[in-house]
Design a protein around this motif. Sequence first.
Motif, PDB file in Angstrom:
ATOM      1  N   LEU A  28       0.856  -1.170   0.000  1.00  0.00           N
ATOM      2  CA  LEU A  28       0.000   0.000   0.000  1.00  0.00           C
ATOM      3  C   LEU A  28       0.899   1.230   0.000  1.00  0.00           C
ATOM      4  O   LEU A  28       1.670   1.438   0.929  1.00  0.00           O
ATOM      5  N   ALA A  29       0.826   1.986  -1.080  1.00  0.00           N
ATOM      6  CA  ALA A  29       1.630   3.202  -1.202  1.00  0.00           C
ATOM      7  C   ALA A  29       0.874   4.362  -0.580  1.00  0.00           C
ATOM      8  O   ALA A  29      -0.318   4.533  -0.824  1.00  0.00           O
ATOM      9  N   THR A  30       1.574   5.141   0.232  1.00  0.00           N
ATOM     10  CA  THR A  30       0.925   6.268   0.895  1.00  0.00           C
ATOM     11  C   THR A  30       1.765   7.533   0.780  1.00  0.00           C
ATOM     12  O   THR A  30       2.983   7.480   0.801  1.00  0.00           O
ATOM     13  N   ASP A  31       1.068   8.637   0.641  1.00  0.00           N
ATOM     14  CA  ASP A  31       1.712   9.947   0.693  1.00  0.00           C
ATOM     15  C   ASP A  31       1.084  10.775   1.812  1.00  0.00           C
ATOM     16  O   ASP A  31       1.335  11.957   1.937  1.00  0.00           O
ATOM     17  N   GLY A  32       0.260  10.118   2.623  1.00  0.00           N
ATOM     18  CA  GLY A  32      -0.401  10.812   3.716  1.00  0.00           C
ATOM     19  C   GLY A  32      -1.669  11.537   3.311  1.00  0.00           C
ATOM     20  O   GLY A  32      -2.272  12.233   4.118  1.00  0.00           O
ATOM     21  N   SER A  58       6.281   4.601   1.316  1.00  0.00           N
ATOM     22  CA  SER A  58       6.214   6.008   0.952  1.00  0.00           C
ATOM     23  C   SER A  58       7.517   6.314   0.229  1.00  0.00           C
ATOM     24  O   SER A  58       8.587   5.885   0.665  1.00  0.00           O
ATOM     25  N   VAL A  59       7.429   7.026  -0.878  1.00  0.00           N
ATOM     26  CA  VAL A  59       8.600   7.253  -1.717  1.00  0.00           C
ATOM     27  C   VAL A  59       9.086   8.690  -1.587  1.00  0.00           C
ATOM     28  O   VAL A  59       8.309   9.630  -1.673  1.00  0.00           O
ATOM     29  N   VAL A  60      10.389   8.828  -1.367  1.00  0.00           N
ATOM     30  CA  VAL A  60      11.046  10.127  -1.295  1.00  0.00           C
ATOM     31  C   VAL A  60      12.037  10.171  -2.449  1.00  0.00           C
ATOM     32  O   VAL A  60      12.821   9.258  -2.635  1.00  0.00           O
ATOM     33  N   GLY A  61      11.996  11.238  -3.222  1.00  0.00           N
ATOM     34  CA  GLY A  61      12.933  11.367  -4.326  1.00  0.00           C
ATOM     35  C   GLY A  61      13.207  12.806  -4.658  1.00  0.00           C
ATOM     36  O   GLY A  61      12.382  13.682  -4.435  1.00  0.00           O
ATOM     37  N   ILE A  62      14.394  13.038  -5.158  1.00  0.00           N
ATOM     38  CA  ILE A  62      14.751  14.377  -5.616  1.00  0.00           C
ATOM     39  C   ILE A  62      14.417  14.426  -7.093  1.00  0.00           C
ATOM     40  O   ILE A  62      14.973  13.680  -7.885  1.00  0.00           O
ATOM     41  N   THR A  63      13.489  15.295  -7.454  1.00  0.00           N
ATOM     42  CA  THR A  63      13.044  15.305  -8.851  1.00  0.00           C
ATOM     43  C   THR A  63      13.141  16.661  -9.525  1.00  0.00           C
ATOM     44  O   THR A  63      13.025  16.730 -10.736  1.00  0.00           O
ATOM     45  N   SER A  64      13.342  17.729  -8.778  1.00  0.00           N
ATOM     46  CA  SER A  64      13.336  19.031  -9.451  1.00  0.00           C
ATOM     47  C   SER A  64      14.262  20.028  -8.765  1.00  0.00           C
ATOM     48  O   SER A  64      13.822  20.893  -8.035  1.00  0.00           O
ATOM     49  N   PHE A  65      15.518  19.857  -8.991  1.00  0.00           N
ATOM     50  CA  PHE A  65      16.494  20.815  -8.504  1.00  0.00           C
ATOM     51  C   PHE A  65      17.179  21.453  -9.701  1.00  0.00           C
ATOM     52  O   PHE A  65      17.229  20.877 -10.784  1.00  0.00           O
ATOM     53  N   GLU A  98       7.944   9.438   6.574  1.00  0.00           N
ATOM     54  CA  GLU A  98       7.821   8.617   7.775  1.00  0.00           C
ATOM     55  C   GLU A  98       6.535   8.945   8.530  1.00  0.00           C
ATOM     56  O   GLU A  98       5.873   8.044   9.059  1.00  0.00           O
ATOM     57  N   ASP A  99       6.154  10.221   8.558  1.00  0.00           N
ATOM     58  CA  ASP A  99       4.899  10.612   9.195  1.00  0.00           C
ATOM     59  C   ASP A  99       3.705  10.033   8.441  1.00  0.00           C
ATOM     60  O   ASP A  99       2.743   9.566   9.058  1.00  0.00           O
ATOM     61  N   ALA A 100       3.765  10.049   7.115  1.00  0.00           N
ATOM     62  CA  ALA A 100       2.679   9.465   6.309  1.00  0.00           C
ATOM     63  C   ALA A 100       2.529   7.973   6.619  1.00  0.00           C
ATOM     64  O   ALA A 100       1.405   7.470   6.749  1.00  0.00           O
ATOM     65  N   LEU A 101       3.636   7.279   6.763  1.00  0.00           N
ATOM     66  CA  LEU A 101       3.578   5.850   7.108  1.00  0.00           C
ATOM     67  C   LEU A 101       2.944   5.663   8.485  1.00  0.00           C
ATOM     68  O   LEU A 101       2.081   4.801   8.672  1.00  0.00           O
ATOM     69  N   HIS A 102       3.371   6.461   9.430  1.00  0.00           N
ATOM     70  CA  HIS A 102       2.857   6.358  10.793  1.00  0.00           C
ATOM     71  C   HIS A 102       1.352   6.630  10.832  1.00  0.00           C
ATOM     72  O   HIS A 102       0.580   5.867  11.433  1.00  0.00           O
TER      73      HIS A 102
END
Length: 146
Positions: A28-32, A58-65, A98-102
């Motif tokens: 189950l993918a979550t972004d909160g 939950s996925v964290v990624g650098i996508t727009s720098f 991590e908060d979204a997972l919690h």
Amino acid sequence: MALSRLLRPGYDKGRTGVSAMADLTLVLATDGSLGAFKAASWVDDNFGSDGLTVHLVSVVGITSFDDPKTAHAPVYDPAWPAAQEIQPAWSRARARAEDALHQTAHVFQNVRRIERHVLEDARPADAIVQFARDHHADMIVIGRRG
């Protein structure tokens, strides 16, 4: 399509829910978001049992720098020239994941086995699918947003 057709062979049509099958694994993918909470509630209502393992991701990624070297980098790397500038944003993004997972884990009332994972990748869809393959998941569940 009937749920029994979606499940792997061995599903007992005479019983309802996942109790008819042992060892069902869902990702189950979550972004909160509200959609993710609704997806978690749907899983809990329809699949909650002792035979179910839910991998919350939950996925964290650098996508727009601005730096082209890090524009599509999958993970935070302290060796990057811009690492000092990126690190605070990366830490905040990881904390949000991590908060979204919690928060999502608290939605479950019936599911007993919940594992939480923060994935680092600039391509969330690819990361989720690969995680599901690596963990031999029977199903991926996501909300409509995120």
